[in-house]
Design a protein around this motif. Structure first.
Motif, PDB file in Angstrom:
ATOM      1  N   LYS A  98      80.113  12.556  -1.829  1.00  0.00           N
ATOM      2  CA  LYS A  98      80.395  11.145  -1.539  1.00  0.00           C
ATOM      3  C   LYS A  98      79.348  10.576  -0.579  1.00  0.00           C
ATOM      4  N   GLU A  99      79.147   9.269  -0.711  1.00  0.00           N
ATOM      5  CA  GLU A  99      78.313   8.567   0.258  1.00  0.00           C
ATOM      6  C   GLU A  99      79.231   8.100   1.395  1.00  0.00           C
ATOM      7  N   ILE A 100      78.680   8.093   2.612  1.00  0.00           N
ATOM      8  CA  ILE A 100      79.511   7.664   3.755  1.00  0.00           C
ATOM      9  C   ILE A 100      79.400   6.150   3.915  1.00  0.00           C
ATOM     10  N   GLY A 101      80.561   5.512   3.823  1.00  0.00           N
ATOM     11  CA  GLY A 101      80.588   4.056   3.995  1.00  0.00           C
ATOM     12  C   GLY A 101      81.077   3.688   5.384  1.00  0.00           C
ATOM     13  N   GLU A 102      81.259   2.410   5.631  1.00  0.00           N
ATOM     14  CA  GLU A 102      81.752   1.919   6.921  1.00  0.00           C
ATOM     15  C   GLU A 102      83.112   2.531   7.238  1.00  0.00           C
TER      16      GLU A 102
END
Ligand code: AMP
Ligand code: MG
Length: 418
Positions: A98-102
């Motif tokens: 996963k990409e890390i979002g806010e």
């Protein structure tokens, strides 16, 4: 006068002080006579202590990805003040999914790849976690991320030809893909001792005899230096013995090392024996103490050192001269490891013609303590020493507190002072 006697007379004259070769010239002559022995590939597990025969270029970036330096949580540094939701766990050896979002973070282990979107890893000790939500309790301003390629880039020359391979070089070779390592072929040493007075340790020591300590000492020095050596035994003080020994061992030996029989005594048959065996003698007589009768020669495919028989001469000359020579044969510029220290008592000597060496003990605080030392037969003094104090030629007095040079013998190290 017969031919042989005339030669001997001339040699005796050469032993006069004026003909002793200064140490620098000895080294230039000896090192100038080398020829490389070639190279071979060895498995990385066998490469320690060898000399690299070619440059090593990395086939990989190091680190190969942005890597976490801590166990903790990877997130955006802009989000450190807010609660963070854990979206996945990334272990070392796995890739993040996963990409890390806010407002998000990934639980991450040391050595794992940092997920995209994250620019910092907060160590677990600086967080509190409840029900999948993480709060940062302390900040130290560090990202705790080792960036892709920050140590080494693909194609970088990581090690140079001629480098000594120590454990740290082994690690670099392993990390950059060098499982087969190109190394210089090592010279094989042939160690022979001369003297009718010698008995091997363990043999009966008759009247007028002593135990051969130089043979085992030289074999131990070869082991410590990482060089293969064959012990060729005791050579009797008779003409013909030295050439016969050389003949029987030639082909197997690159560097012969003889102890004893190189001075001007009636039974010193090593110089004439070596000439008979076809060696050209390039050094005979050096302005170094101990070691005045030092002899060095070369013939087609091999080299020879004739060291004086006294055990300290053997010890010191191997360290100062034989070792740099053997490393040079492998393409490595080895120099004995030297430090400066302050002498802890006065030293004087009567005859300052030669560069001299005496045993010292190095103490904390950089002091060199002179040891009780009776001369070149007194190898026992060196069992209490960890350094060899060098007194330059022309110097007859050293004062307490004066800065002196001390050579620290032992296993090969990087040459210092370069
Ligand atoms: P040389 O150089 O043959 O005149 O020997 C000098 C001194 O070293 C003499 O006192 C010898 O007995 C001693 N010596 C020679 N060879 C050895 C050896 N292999 N081990 C111990 N002492 C030796
Ligand atoms: Mg002798």
């Amino acid at each position: 006068m017969q031919g042989m006697d005339l030669k001997m007379e001339n040699r005796k004259k050469d032993f006069g002080r004026s003909k002793l070769m200064p140490f620098g010239e000895v080294m230039d002559t000896i090192l100038g006579s080398v020829r490389m022995l070639g190279s071979e590939d060895v498995d990385i597990v066998d490469a320690a202590g060898r000399v690299l025969a070619s440059d090593i270029v990395s086939d990989i970036d190091m680190p190969p990805f942005d890597k976490s330096a801590m166990d903790g949580f990877a997130c955006r540094s802009a989000d450190l003040d807010r609660p963070l939701r854990i979206v996945e766990t990334v272990a070392a050896g796995a890739m993040p999914e996963k990409e890390i979002g806010e407002g998000e973070c990934a639980r991450i282990m040391t050595g794992a790849a940092v997920p995209s979107g994250a620019d910092t890893v907060v160590m677990v000790e600086d967080t509190e976690e409840t029900d999948g939500i993480v709060r940062v309790t302390r900040r130290n301003g560090r990202s705790n991320i080792c960036l892709l390629g920050e140590d080494v880039r693909t194609g970088d020359r990581v090690l140079e030809k001629g480098s000594l391979i120590r454990p740290s070089e082994i690690a670099v070779l392993a990390a950059t893909g060098g499982s087969n390592v190109p190394v210089a072929v090592r010279p094989v040493l042939g160690i022979a001792v001369t003297g009718d007075e010698l008995a091997e340790p363990g043999e009966h020591v008759g009247p007028g005899m002593i135990r051969n300590s130089n043979g085992p000492q030289l074999m131990a020095q070869a082991v410590e230096t990482g060089l293969p050596a064959e012990y060729l035994g005791i050579v009797r003080d008779e003409p013909g013995e030295v050439p016969a020994l050389i003949e029987s061992a030639s082909g197997r030996i690159d560097v012969f090392i003889f102890s004893g029989g190189v001075s001007m005594g009636d039974y010193d048959f090593v110089p004439s024996g070596l000439e008979e065996a076809g060696f050209e003698l390039l050094v005979h007589g050096a302005a170094i103490k101990p070691g005045r009768p030092l002899l060095f020669g070369r013939r087609r495919d091999s080299w020879v050192f004739g060291l004086p028989g006294n055990p300290v001469s053997v010890f010191v000359l191997f360290e100062m001269i034989v070792k740099p020579f053997c490393f040079k044969l492998m393409g490595h510029d080895y120099r004995p490891f030297e430090i400066t220290a302050r002498l802890d008592m006065d030293f004087t000597r009567k005859d300052a013609v030669r560069m001299a060496h005496v045993p010292v003990r190095l103490t904390l605080g950089g002091r060199a303590r002179l040891l009780d030392y009776h001369g070149s037969a007194h190898i026992h003094a060196y069992t209490r020493a960890d350094g060899i104090l060098r007194i330059p030629s022309g110097v007859d007095t050293l004062k307490t507190g004066e800065e002196v040079r001390v050579i620290v013998p032992g296993p090969p190290r990087l040459a210092n002072g370069k």
